[in-house]
Design an enzyme around this catalytic site. Structure first.
Site, short mmCIF file in Angstrom:
data_model
loop_
_atom_site.label_atom_id
_atom_site.label_comp_id
_atom_site.label_asym_id
_atom_site.label_seq_id
_atom_site.Cartn_x
_atom_site.Cartn_y
_atom_site.Cartn_z
N CYS A 16 0.00 12.23 -5.51
CA CYS A 16 -0.95 11.20 -5.94
C CYS A 16 -2.19 11.80 -6.61
O CYS A 16 -3.02 11.06 -7.13
CB CYS A 16 -1.37 10.34 -4.75
SG CYS A 16 0.04 9.57 -3.97
N ASN B 54 0.68 1.36 -3.94
CA ASN B 54 0.38 2.75 -4.25
C ASN B 54 1.45 3.29 -5.21
O ASN B 54 2.59 3.51 -4.81
CB ASN B 54 0.36 3.55 -2.94
CG ASN B 54 0.17 5.04 -3.13
OD1 ASN B 54 0.26 5.55 -4.24
ND2 ASN B 54 -0.10 5.73 -2.04
N HIS C 225 -7.61 6.77 -6.57
CA HIS C 225 -6.18 6.56 -6.38
C HIS C 225 -6.00 5.31 -5.51
O HIS C 225 -6.62 5.17 -4.45
CB HIS C 225 -5.57 7.79 -5.70
CG HIS C 225 -4.20 7.56 -5.17
ND1 HIS C 225 -3.21 6.98 -5.92
CD2 HIS C 225 -3.67 7.82 -3.95
CE1 HIS C 225 -2.12 6.89 -5.18
NE2 HIS C 225 -2.36 7.39 -3.98
N1 ACO Z 1 3.78 -4.20 9.76
C1 ACO Z 1 3.48 -4.50 11.03
N2 ACO Z 1 3.09 -3.58 11.92
C2 ACO Z 1 3.02 -2.30 11.51
C3 ACO Z 1 3.34 -1.93 10.18
C4 ACO Z 1 3.73 -2.93 9.30
N3 ACO Z 1 4.05 -2.69 8.02
N4 ACO Z 1 3.15 -0.60 10.08
C5 ACO Z 1 2.75 -0.14 11.26
N5 ACO Z 1 2.67 -1.18 12.13
C6 ACO Z 1 2.29 -1.15 13.54
C7 ACO Z 1 2.58 0.20 14.16
O1 ACO Z 1 3.91 0.25 14.62
C8 ACO Z 1 1.58 0.21 15.28
O2 ACO Z 1 2.08 -0.56 16.34
P1 ACO Z 1 1.98 -0.01 17.85
O3 ACO Z 1 0.52 0.12 18.11
O4 ACO Z 1 2.66 -1.10 18.62
O5 ACO Z 1 2.71 1.30 17.83
C9 ACO Z 1 0.37 -0.53 14.71
O6 ACO Z 1 0.87 -1.30 13.61
C10 ACO Z 1 -0.70 0.37 14.22
O7 ACO Z 1 -0.12 1.39 13.42
P2 ACO Z 1 -0.97 2.48 12.72
O8 ACO Z 1 -0.06 3.44 12.01
O9 ACO Z 1 -1.95 3.03 13.70
O10 ACO Z 1 -1.75 1.59 11.63
P3 ACO Z 1 -3.03 1.92 10.82
O11 ACO Z 1 -4.11 1.00 11.14
O12 ACO Z 1 -3.32 3.40 10.81
O13 ACO Z 1 -2.57 1.54 9.34
C11 ACO Z 1 -1.78 2.58 7.34
C12 ACO Z 1 -1.46 2.20 8.76
C13 ACO Z 1 -2.03 1.32 6.52
C14 ACO Z 1 -0.59 3.33 6.76
C15 ACO Z 1 -3.05 3.48 7.29
O14 ACO Z 1 -2.94 4.51 8.24
C16 ACO Z 1 -3.29 4.09 5.95
O15 ACO Z 1 -3.55 3.41 4.98
N6 ACO Z 1 -3.25 5.41 5.85
C17 ACO Z 1 -3.37 6.09 4.56
C18 ACO Z 1 -2.04 6.12 3.92
C19 ACO Z 1 -2.07 6.48 2.49
O16 ACO Z 1 -2.99 6.14 1.77
N7 ACO Z 1 -1.02 7.15 2.06
C20 ACO Z 1 -0.80 7.46 0.71
C21 ACO Z 1 -1.32 8.79 0.34
S1 ACO Z 1 -1.02 9.07 -1.31
C22 ACO Z 1 0.38 9.98 -1.61
O17 ACO Z 1 0.30 11.16 -1.81
C23 ACO Z 1 1.71 9.33 -1.66
#
Ligand code: ACO
Length: 333
Positions: A114, A286, A256
């Protein structure tokens, strides 16, 4: 000898026609529009079908950028394709070069996930500053849907496919790349991977080679979130310092497009008001290396970004890699 600068004179974008909204995605994995929209800001993403080569998407974006710049493809000296999802592991830039008719250009791929567009911008700028090349096309393009684990709700809701491009030209007039900062940290590589999975194949007694395949995207979302919110503002501050500018000089913050919460948190840390933050991830998700040039192109064509505006662009992602570039937009629609 006159010092050459670079001018960013055109932009273009291309996305597949098919889009997948959050409600439909809820039929594939256990999720909801409400969860995805509140945690990420994403409402839908464009997806490429099996017949769509990455090089076609990239070429479509490049053609638009050339048209805006008013540059004939035969005048292009350099084509750089930032991608992690080439059609061919040997590289796809030459296919794009051929497809757009840039018959005189040298073309190569660049991989920095990214961060690919920002890394590509700085790479291209080196060739233009030395004067060896005058006209370049830089494309950021990815079809991550090929590599997403469509059974993993923690990642499959985030990504989309697309391409964005810019034309960069050497100039003795106003400078378009005012300062930059590029960083990598392989110690955190495991936080976001799309790795090769080796599989032993015996050729003759006592001689094995690896004939595996690439796996699927695996991510520790919380680690990536923490990394982005800490490192991106630092990189932008450094790039601003080198440009001898401050946050107050910025017209636009162009990050990004990973997650709206990351965009908001970075803007808050940098004290940039929300109306200066460019965001289109609700419609595209993304799109990896494509996200910055795609958002740039939309903002230019909708007359948000105007000629002479100062933009802080920052990419971050797998590697881990991250970087920032302070740009002056030099094109006009
Ligand atoms: N729908 C419903 N529930 C979900 C989903 C979903 N799509 N995804 C995760 N959950 C649940 C999990 O299972 C978890 O449940 P649990 O507590 O019962 O285990 C709960 O939601 C919380 O999960 P987290 O992973 O802690 O959620 P978080 O608030 O951290 O959000 C997210 C996740 C959106 C991915 C966030 O961490 C984020 O945006 N991180 C950055 C990711 C990013 O930008 N990546 C791209 C980088 S660029 C590249 O190089 C490709």
């Amino acid at each position: 000898m006159t010092t050459l600068g670079i001018a960013i004179t055109g932009s273009g974008g291309a996305t597949p026609d098919t889009s997948l909204d959050n409600d439909t995605l809820s039929q594939i994995v256990e999720t909801s529009d409400e969860w995805i929209a509140t945690r990420t800001g994403i409402r839908q993403r464009c997806l490429s079908g099996p017949e769509m080569p990455l090089s076609d998407l990239a070429a479509a974006a490049a053609r638009e950028a050339l048209e805006m710049a008013g540059l004939n493809p035969s005048e292009v000296d350099l084509v750089v394709l930032a991608t992690s999802t080439p059609d061919d592991l040997f590289g796809s830039a030459s296919r794009v070069q051929h497809s757009i008719g840039a018959s005189q250009a040298v073309a190569f791929d660049l991989t920095a996930a990214c961060s690919g567009f920002v890394f590509g911008l700085v790479t291209v700028a080196q060739f233009l500053r030395t004067g060896v090349y005058r006209n370049a096309v830089l494309i950021g393009a990815d079809i991550l849907s090929r590599w997403v684990d469509w059974s993993d709700r923690r990642t499959c809701v985030l990504f989309g496919d697309g391409a964005g491009a810019v034309v960069l030209q050497s100039t003795t007039e106003e400078e378009g790349l005012l300062g930059f900062e590029l960083r990598s940290n392989g110690a955190q590589n495991k936080s976001l991977t799309l790795g090769y999975e080796p599989q032993a194949q015996a050729l003759v007694e006592g001689l094995e080679v690896s004939q595996g395949n690439y796996g699927r995207i695996a991510m520790n979302g919380q680690e990536i979130y923490k990394f982005a919110v800490k490192k991106v503002p630092e990189a932008i501050e450094k790039a601003l310092f080198r440009a001898q500018l401050t946050n107050a000089d910025l017209d636009w913050l162009l990050l990004h497009q990973a997650n709206q919460r990351i965009l908001d948190a970075v803007a808050k840390r940098l004290n940039v008001p929300s109306e200066k933050v460019i965001s289109n991830l609700a419609r595209y998700g993304n799109t990896s290396a494509a996200s910055i040039p795609l958002a740039l192109d939309e903002a230019v064509r909708s007359h948000q970004i105007q000629t002479g505006d100062t933009i802080a662009a920052s990419g971050f992602g797998a590697g881990l890699t991250w970087g920032a570039a302070i740009l002056k937009w030099g094109g006009s629609v």
